[in-house]
Design a protein around this motif. Structure first.
Motif, PDB file in Angstrom:
ATOM      1  N   PRO A 113       0.844  -1.203   0.000  1.00  0.00           N
ATOM      2  CA  PRO A 113       0.000   0.000   0.000  1.00  0.00           C
ATOM      3  C   PRO A 113       0.879   1.252   0.000  1.00  0.00           C
ATOM      4  N   HIS A 114       0.458   2.221  -0.783  1.00  0.00           N
ATOM      5  CA  HIS A 114       1.206   3.472  -0.875  1.00  0.00           C
ATOM      6  C   HIS A 114       0.384   4.591  -0.253  1.00  0.00           C
ATOM      7  N   PRO A 115       0.987   5.379   0.657  1.00  0.00           N
ATOM      8  CA  PRO A 115       0.256   6.505   1.243  1.00  0.00           C
ATOM      9  C   PRO A 115      -0.007   7.546   0.156  1.00  0.00           C
ATOM     10  N   PRO A 116      -1.074   8.324   0.339  1.00  0.00           N
ATOM     11  CA  PRO A 116      -1.358   9.364  -0.674  1.00  0.00           C
ATOM     12  C   PRO A 116      -0.210  10.370  -0.699  1.00  0.00           C
ATOM     13  N   LYS A 117       0.052  10.868  -1.873  1.00  0.00           N
ATOM     14  CA  LYS A 117       1.130  11.838  -2.041  1.00  0.00           C
ATOM     15  C   LYS A 117       0.624  13.216  -1.614  1.00  0.00           C
ATOM     16  N   PRO A 118       1.478  13.966  -0.903  1.00  0.00           N
ATOM     17  CA  PRO A 118       1.054  15.325  -0.506  1.00  0.00           C
ATOM     18  C   PRO A 118       0.987  16.201  -1.758  1.00  0.00           C
ATOM     19  N   PRO A 119       0.112  17.224  -1.693  1.00  0.00           N
ATOM     20  CA  PRO A 119       0.035  18.111  -2.860  1.00  0.00           C
ATOM     21  C   PRO A 119       1.329  18.871  -3.067  1.00  0.00           C
ATOM     22  N   LEU A 120       1.583  19.209  -4.318  1.00  0.00           N
ATOM     23  CA  LEU A 120       2.782  19.981  -4.631  1.00  0.00           C
ATOM     24  C   LEU A 120       2.603  21.383  -4.090  1.00  0.00           C
ATOM     25  N   PRO A 121       3.701  22.038  -3.674  1.00  0.00           N
ATOM     26  CA  PRO A 121       3.601  23.402  -3.148  1.00  0.00           C
ATOM     27  C   PRO A 121       2.964  24.321  -4.198  1.00  0.00           C
ATOM     28  N   GLY A 122       2.037  25.137  -3.712  1.00  0.00           N
ATOM     29  CA  GLY A 122       1.384  26.092  -4.589  1.00  0.00           C
ATOM     30  C   GLY A 122       0.158  25.532  -5.282  1.00  0.00           C
ATOM     31  N   THR A 123      -0.204  24.262  -5.018  1.00  0.00           N
ATOM     32  CA  THR A 123      -1.376  23.680  -5.663  1.00  0.00           C
ATOM     33  C   THR A 123      -2.484  23.410  -4.668  1.00  0.00           C
TER      34      THR A 123
END
Length: 126
Positions: A113-123
């Motif tokens: 299982p892969h944790p959700p990726k954090p949003p990119l800065p500024g998005t």
């Protein structure tokens, strides 16, 4: 399995074991060269270049034609084909091994299982 002449392969791989001779073969793959032209990129005498050329000739990798006082060398590709066929056995071995490793890694990746990726800065908030 194809049988190979061990002494012939030994001679070919010995010739290929030197960087200067490999570079000379690379030059000859483009076209015929004189001994002087083969020696030119290296800091060596014509006598030293001639010794390298004799090793390549002994392996059957090149042919030297004497035209007056000029010695012109040409690539003989058939011995390289023999070496390539011999290496092909190991190429297939490693290709199969790497294909198996890729399948294992893909299966492991799919099962992890892969944790959700954090949003990119500024998005954030889009």
């Amino acid at each position: 399995m194809v049988e190979y002449d061990s002494q012939t392969l030994d001679t070919i791989f010995h010739a290929l074991g030197d960087a200067t001779r490999r570079a000379m073969l690379g030059d000859l793959a483009v076209g015929d060269r004189t001994v002087g032209e083969l020696a030119e990129p290296f800091a060596m005498s014509l006598a030293a270049a001639s010794k390298h050329i004799k090793v390549l000739e002994a392996a059957g990798l090149i042919r030297r034609d004497v035209r007056g006082r000029t010695h012109v060398c040409s690539l003989e590709p058939m011995p390289l084909m023999s070496a390539d066929q011999w290496l092909g056995v190991y190429r297939r071995f490693w290709t199969n091994r790497l294909d198996t490793l890729e399948q294992l890694l893909r299966a492991d990746d799919a099962a992890t299982p892969h944790p959700p990726k954090p949003p990119l800065p500024g998005t954030e908030g889009e």
